[in-house]
Write a protein that holds these residues in place. Structure first.
Motif, PDB file in Angstrom:
ATOM      1  N   VAL A  64      15.712 -13.921 -29.788  1.00 17.13           N
ATOM      2  CA  VAL A  64      14.670 -14.313 -28.827  1.00 17.13           C
ATOM      3  C   VAL A  64      13.356 -13.589 -29.145  1.00 17.13           C
ATOM      4  O   VAL A  64      12.284 -14.202 -29.122  1.00 17.13           O
ATOM      5  N   LEU A  65      13.447 -12.311 -29.459  1.00 15.99           N
ATOM      6  CA  LEU A  65      12.243 -11.567 -29.835  1.00 15.99           C
ATOM      7  C   LEU A  65      11.646 -12.136 -31.128  1.00 15.99           C
ATOM      8  O   LEU A  65      10.431 -12.334 -31.233  1.00 15.99           O
ATOM      9  N   GLY A  66      12.492 -12.444 -32.101  1.00 12.21           N
ATOM     10  CA  GLY A  66      12.019 -13.084 -33.336  1.00 12.21           C
ATOM     11  C   GLY A  66      11.435 -14.456 -33.067  1.00 12.21           C
ATOM     12  O   GLY A  66      10.493 -14.876 -33.736  1.00 12.21           O
ATOM     13  N   GLY A  67      11.996 -15.151 -32.081  1.00  9.13           N
ATOM     14  CA  GLY A  67      11.442 -16.449 -31.690  1.00  9.13           C
ATOM     15  C   GLY A  67      10.014 -16.318 -31.193  1.00  9.13           C
ATOM     16  O   GLY A  67       9.169 -17.167 -31.465  1.00  9.13           O
ATOM     17  N   ALA A  68       9.734 -15.237 -30.462  1.00 10.29           N
ATOM     18  CA  ALA A  68       8.366 -14.994 -29.999  1.00 10.29           C
ATOM     19  C   ALA A  68       7.432 -14.769 -31.189  1.00 10.29           C
ATOM     20  O   ALA A  68       6.293 -15.253 -31.195  1.00 10.29           O
ATOM     21  N   VAL A  69       7.932 -14.061 -32.201  1.00 12.37           N
ATOM     22  CA  VAL A  69       7.135 -13.847 -33.420  1.00 12.37           C
ATOM     23  C   VAL A  69       6.901 -15.184 -34.124  1.00 12.37           C
ATOM     24  O   VAL A  69       5.776 -15.488 -34.536  1.00 12.37           O
ATOM     25  N   GLY A  70       7.956 -15.996 -34.257  1.00 15.14           N
ATOM     26  CA  GLY A  70       7.822 -17.306 -34.878  1.00 15.14           C
ATOM     27  C   GLY A  70       6.845 -18.193 -34.122  1.00 15.14           C
ATOM     28  O   GLY A  70       6.026 -18.903 -34.723  1.00 15.14           O
ATOM     29  N   TYR A  71       6.914 -18.152 -32.798  1.00 15.23           N
ATOM     30  CA  TYR A  71       5.982 -18.901 -31.963  1.00 15.23           C
ATOM     31  C   TYR A  71       4.552 -18.461 -32.270  1.00 15.23           C
ATOM     32  O   TYR A  71       3.657 -19.292 -32.450  1.00 15.23           O
ATOM     33  N   GLY A  72       4.351 -17.146 -32.357  1.00 16.57           N
ATOM     34  CA  GLY A  72       3.021 -16.614 -32.664  1.00 16.57           C
ATOM     35  C   GLY A  72       2.535 -17.048 -34.041  1.00 16.57           C
ATOM     36  O   GLY A  72       1.349 -17.362 -34.225  1.00 16.57           O
ATOM     37  N   MET A 138      10.571 -19.091 -24.193  1.00 19.14           N
ATOM     38  CA  MET A 138      11.359 -17.858 -24.201  1.00 19.14           C
ATOM     39  C   MET A 138      12.642 -18.031 -23.380  1.00 19.14           C
ATOM     40  O   MET A 138      13.720 -17.599 -23.804  1.00 19.14           O
ATOM     41  N   GLY A 139      12.540 -18.661 -22.218  1.00 16.27           N
ATOM     42  CA  GLY A 139      13.725 -18.886 -21.382  1.00 16.27           C
ATOM     43  C   GLY A 139      14.734 -19.800 -22.065  1.00 16.27           C
ATOM     44  O   GLY A 139      15.943 -19.526 -22.063  1.00 16.27           O
ATOM     45  N   LEU A 140      14.241 -20.878 -22.659  1.00 15.03           N
ATOM     46  CA  LEU A 140      15.123 -21.804 -23.366  1.00 15.03           C
ATOM     47  C   LEU A 140      15.758 -21.140 -24.586  1.00 15.03           C
ATOM     48  O   LEU A 140      16.926 -21.381 -24.892  1.00 15.03           O
TER      49      LEU A 140
END
Length: 192
Positions: A64-72, A138-140
């Motif tokens: 999930v934290l890596g997903g935030a990086v990928g989103y960024g 993030m929730g998903l």
């Protein structure tokens, strides 16, 4: 090269620092790295079945934290690189249609793709590029990545080596069936 990298990741599962490596691998895979955290989660859960759910939690939080990086990455690279190219070729309307479709179906895309063996970084970067709501994303991500890793941990905790063989040989089938059930659930909720 990829085989050496895979072997290196497997060797990490026996080390005391393996939980940290699992977290970091899950984080990297969700944003830029090619190997999924399953290659470390599975041997770790088999080696210490009582800690399988802890390992699943680490993989989930890292992903999930890596997903935030990928989103960024998707958001920043789109604004700096892709947007001028789209405008130059007069594809503004086509990209607006893509954003609209992602806004409409993005939740289903995130939930389904997060369960499958398809690299999650594709979803995370696309969500950022499309400007999908970050907190919903993030929730998903928490739901879909947690579902995947905790399902693996559950199977490994209770079925051990036979579950490992089953997962490695049929992971695509398992996650596809779960995705079909998830989609069916959405349709039932929407049309029932």
């Amino acid at each position: 090269m990829l085989r050496r990298l895979y072997d290196r990741v497997l060797s990490l599962s026996a080390k005391p620092s393996a939980p940290l490596w699992l977290f970091l691998l899950a984080m990297a895979e969700a944003s830029f790295f090619p190997l999924p955290p399953d290659v470390l989660l599975i041997p770790m859960a088999l080696a210490a079945p009582r800690r399988a759910f802890f390992f699943a939690l680490l993989a989930t939080l890292g992903s999930v934290l890596g997903g935030a990086v990928g989103y960024g990455i998707g958001y920043a690279l789109f604004a700096k690189l892709a947007q001028p190219i789209i405008h130059f070729y007069h594809y503004d309307a086509a990209f607006a249609a893509f954003r609209h479709k992602f806004a409409e179906y993005g939740a289903a895309i995130i939930l389904i793709k997060g369960l499958t063996p398809i690299p999650y970084k594709i979803v995370t970067i696309a969500a950022g590029a499309a400007g999908f709501n970050f907190w919903a994303f993030m929730g998903l991500s928490l739901i879909t990545r947690g579902g995947r890793f905790f399902l693996e941990a559950l199977l490994l905790r209770f079925f051990g080596e036979s579950a490992r063989n089953f997962i490695e040989n049929r992971l695509g089938l398992i996650t596809s069936l779960f995705a079909i059930l998830l989609i069916a659930g959405f349709f039932i909720l929407k049309y029932a």
